[in-house]
Design a protein around this motif. Structure first.
Motif, short mmCIF file in Angstrom:
data_model
loop_
_atom_site.label_atom_id
_atom_site.label_comp_id
_atom_site.label_asym_id
_atom_site.label_seq_id
_atom_site.Cartn_x
_atom_site.Cartn_y
_atom_site.Cartn_z
N TYR A 74 -6.70 -2.01 -6.86
CA TYR A 74 -6.73 -1.26 -5.61
C TYR A 74 -7.79 -0.16 -5.66
O TYR A 74 -8.15 0.36 -6.73
N ARG A 101 0.83 -1.21 0.00
CA ARG A 101 0.00 0.00 0.00
C ARG A 101 0.87 1.26 0.00
O ARG A 101 0.54 2.25 -0.66
N ILE A 108 -6.38 -3.31 -1.19
CA ILE A 108 -5.89 -4.19 -2.25
C ILE A 108 -6.91 -5.31 -2.48
O ILE A 108 -7.45 -5.87 -1.53
N GLN A 127 1.72 -10.12 -2.94
CA GLN A 127 1.76 -8.72 -2.53
C GLN A 127 3.19 -8.28 -2.25
O GLN A 127 3.61 -7.18 -2.63
N ILE A 169 -5.97 2.93 1.16
CA ILE A 169 -5.88 2.00 0.03
C ILE A 169 -6.32 0.61 0.45
O ILE A 169 -5.95 0.12 1.52
#
Length: 475
Positions: free
Chosen positions: A322, A155, A177, A349, A175
């Motif tokens: 996102y 993020r 994801i 990620q 944010i």
């Protein structure tokens, strides 16, 4: 299920392309029903006695073109394609009427699909290197569920990129994801409430309309002019959300000017609870001037929900998108939806965070801009003989161009003429929601991202020959 794919060593096409074409044909002709699960890439590779990278490449191409859907931790499923691109169903119907003969796949010498990317230029070695480094880290925490909003490292990397490249102003805690835009739209739907009416540009990215209307929202198509969505038409609709693509509208290629953006922001702030969903799907690929700053950067009232994805910029199989939530929705998310676990693997990620944070993403984007600009310039140069009869639009950004006939020749005639020449093009009317608005305006869509330079030249040459043979045909 098991797929019996006839592979031929005599076929000049690579093995992955034979696999890709076979599955694509099975879906198009209806032998593979929608939502049917396919074998894993590993299982298919074992059955066909080929390398896993071969089957993986075929699957990735099918996902990028929308024929397959990749569901995290479940596998690959055949997608529903009826109604998305009308020319496909028309071709399929004709193929069924014609009976046995040339397989559908062999009719296309060149397919100008607006979907897909240049997979040959994917930085496989860099991705492998980062993957190995991440997996060597003996960090037990990485194999736990983690933060539902997504790993903080990713993020933060996205926040830094969005601020420097897109002018987005946000904190990392705004944010979220998610595994693709579909999941993020479903999450957003819960935050907005299923009773929220949503306005959407018409023509548009049809998948967004399908998802939102499928979730129970009343979705209202709004006509566009040369500046984008007509804000004046919102006042008469029972909506409090507008879905727009201001930096590069799909499929028109329109870049929304500042004045229209201000009008949209003024509409949103006029009443509490109104929002704009800004889908910034491929703003990185602009070939004239600098990338257009995001609408979110102009928002001072917390009205814009910013949405992005790495499907075009890196690869569709990455399946990472996102949301950037404004403060009011972020609070609602924490109170009502934070119990949802993240849908993206923490390993993926971490890899993506290092890919962005290590400067590899920026270098990859710069390289892809040059590659796509080269293909874009070749296509425009090759289409020059058509300039007297066709208007070329959307040529400064994105991964496709529009070709509009100056004469009164129907879109269906253009598509059919190209088909007869072995070239697959896509009718512009297929991107409309209001089909009564989709007049036969003689516009076709030509995508070039996944084509090689020689293939682009060949496709343009065949298309010019096909158009030259066309006589004026009243719409």
């Amino acid at each position: 299920m098991e797929l019996l794919i006839p592979l031929s060593s005599q076929d000049p096409r690579p093995l992955y392309e034979q696999i890709y074409q076979y599955i694509k044909d099975e879906i198009r002709c209806g032998n593979l029903k929608p939502k049917r699960q396919l074998p894993s890439s590993r299982e298919l590779a074992r059955n066909l006695k080929v390398s896993r990278s071969t089957t993986q490449l075929a699957y990735e191409q099918l996902v990028s073109e929308g024929y397959l859907t990749a569901v995290p931790r479940k596998g690959y499923f055949s997608a529903e394609i009826d109604g998305i691109l009308p020319p496909v169903s028309e071709h399929t119907a004709r193929e069924k009427e014609e009976g046995p003969g040339i397989p559908a796949a062999e009719k296309w010498t060149v397919d100008f699909s607006p979907r897909g990317i240049d997979l040959d230029s994917f930085p496989f070695s860099t991705w492998r290197k980062i993957s190995r480094a991440v997996l060597k880290e003996e960090e037990k925490e990485m194999f736990l569920k983690g933060d539902p909003q997504g790993d903080l490292s990713l993020r933060e990397a996205i926040r830094d990129y969005l601020h420097s490249a897109r002018g987005v102003n946000c904190r990392a805690d705004q944010i979220i994801i998610g595994a693709g835009n579909e999941y993020l739209l479903m999450l957003l739907s819960q935050l907005l409430g299923r009773d929220a009416g949503i306005a959407i540009e018409d023509p548009t990215y049809v998948q967004a309309y399908r998802v939102l209307s499928g979730l129970g929202h009343m979705v209202y198509p709004v006509a566009m002019d040369e500046n984008g969505m007509k804000v004046t038409e919102l006042s008469g609709l029972p909506v409090r959300v507008a879905y727009v693509m201001p930096s590069h509208q799909f499929p028109t290629g329109i870049v929304m000017p500042v004045r229209r953006r201000q009008e949209l922001l003024a509409w949103a702030k006029k009443e509490s609870g109104r929002y704009l969903i800004e889908d910034d799907y491929d703003s990185e690929f602009r070939y004239k001037g600098k990338p257009i700053p995001a609408l979110q950067g102009m928002d001072t009232d917390g009205c814009v929900i910013y949405m992005g994805t790495f499907s075009k910029a890196i690869a569709p199989a990455i399946r990472v998108g996102y949301l950037v939530l404004p403060p009011s929705l972020l609070e609602k998310y924490r109170n009502e939806a934070m119990f949802y676990s993240s849908t993206v693997s923490r390993v993926d990620q971490r890899i993506l965070a290092q890919f962005i944070g290590g400067g590899y993403f920026e270098r990859h984007l710069n390289r892809m801009r040059e590659i796509y600009k080269g293909k874009h310039d070749i296509l425009l140069a090759e289409l020059k003989p058509l300039e007297n009869r066709f208007i070329i639009e959307g040529e400064y950004a994105g991964l496709h161009v529009l070709l509009t006939c100056r004469e009164k020749i129907a879109e269906s005639c253009l598509v059919r003429a190209a088909e007869n020449a072995g070239v697959r093009v896509y009718g512009f009317s297929g991107f409309y929601i209001k089909k009564e608005q989709a007049r036969e305006n003689g516009t076709i869509v030509l995508g070039y991202a996944r084509l090689g330079e020689d293939t682009i030249r060949e496709g343009a040459r065949l298309l010019i020959r096909a158009m030259d043979e066309l006589k004026e045909d009243p719409v």
